[in-house]
Design an enzyme around this catalytic site. Sequence first.
Site, short mmCIF file in Angstrom:
data_model
loop_
_atom_site.label_atom_id
_atom_site.label_comp_id
_atom_site.label_asym_id
_atom_site.label_seq_id
_atom_site.Cartn_x
_atom_site.Cartn_y
_atom_site.Cartn_z
N CYS A 54 41.62 65.96 72.87
CA CYS A 54 40.83 66.96 72.16
C CYS A 54 41.70 67.87 71.30
CB CYS A 54 40.05 67.79 73.18
SG CYS A 54 39.17 69.19 72.47
N TRP A 87 34.14 65.63 81.34
CA TRP A 87 35.57 65.51 81.63
C TRP A 87 35.82 65.36 83.13
CZ3 TRP A 87 37.90 64.49 77.32
CH2 TRP A 87 37.47 65.08 76.13
N VAL A 124 36.70 71.58 76.91
CA VAL A 124 38.11 71.90 77.08
C VAL A 124 38.61 72.50 75.76
CG1 VAL A 124 38.69 70.21 78.86
CG2 VAL A 124 38.66 69.49 76.48
N TYR A 187 34.40 66.63 61.83
CA TYR A 187 33.25 66.34 62.69
C TYR A 187 31.95 66.38 61.89
CZ TYR A 187 36.14 66.76 66.88
OH TYR A 187 37.09 66.56 67.85
#
Length: 346
Positions: A54, A87, A124, A187
Amino acid sequence: MTTTAGNTKAYADSSGSFKRRGPRFTDRIVASPSGPGEWPVEPGRYRLCVSLACPWAHRSVIVRRLMGLEDVLSMGITDPLQDDRSWRFTLDEGGVDPVLGIRYLEEAYLARDPEDGTENGVSVPAIVDIPTGQLVTNDYPQITIDLGKEWAAHQRPGAPVLYPDELRDEIDEVNAGVFHDVNNGVYKAGFATSQARYEEAYTALFARLDELDERLENRRYLVGDHITEADVRLFTTLARFDAVYHGHFKCNRQKLSEFGALWAYARDLYQTPGFGDTVDPDHFKRHYYMVHTTINPTQIVPLGPEQAAWLTPHHREELGGSPFGPEGTPPEPLEHPLKPLGPIDM
């Protein structure tokens, strides 16, 4: 379409435009707490949970290393692949984080808020209070700023000043444009569900990259004469650009390696301790290509590009400046490698 896009749950609206939901838990860990939502800095009390895949979490990995906080803030690394609970700690023995004793990061979110803890997704980076197992914060923009400032008493000698007061306004201005058009822009292009929205994001992305390329022609770093928060935030997107965003997210006007100053700048940072030694292409290629099945239904992970190109000479030192400031020093070499992955198993 709803998806987990790096650091938070996201969706495409009726126009086909990608929308990112921001961090829900915005408490801070500060040197001198003075009110609600502020937790005290305490060595050994907290655990930073990240995914090496990430880019938003990667920022905190870099800053933790640049500041030399490894001995006071432990770090848990999740599997780059997620299941329906997001996650998970399947890279650890028994699939359990050895410090928190949990299998899924979701458990820390629900310990904080049993009813709505995962409403905005499980993201995260996340900092967890070890004694209670509760999530403290998933406020990814603030986490790195606070690691650089509030943890000053525990930083290594020679650590850089990443958010100096005299440059804060300029850093914030640069960061705002980079966030909207580059960090989040890839994105917005990749998860758009209409041609018009994709083209808007694509155009804004490359306009901003062209602007940054020009900005960096005669200056080594984005703001000032040494690395700052602005460089950290841009780098994590650049590190993934050719391997992921160029093809997977259709950001394909040109590769990063086909820019001039911007590519040299990215290599300069990559070769700076704390940056390139925290990059793990295996983690991020597996995540993007195997998790985003609406974009890549075959889940085939590309083998390239070769990382060796990142180590070629950049000659950026000729522009002056120094990465860690006039009195700063690099962090010590990593004693333990980041968590490796085995063969791809489909």
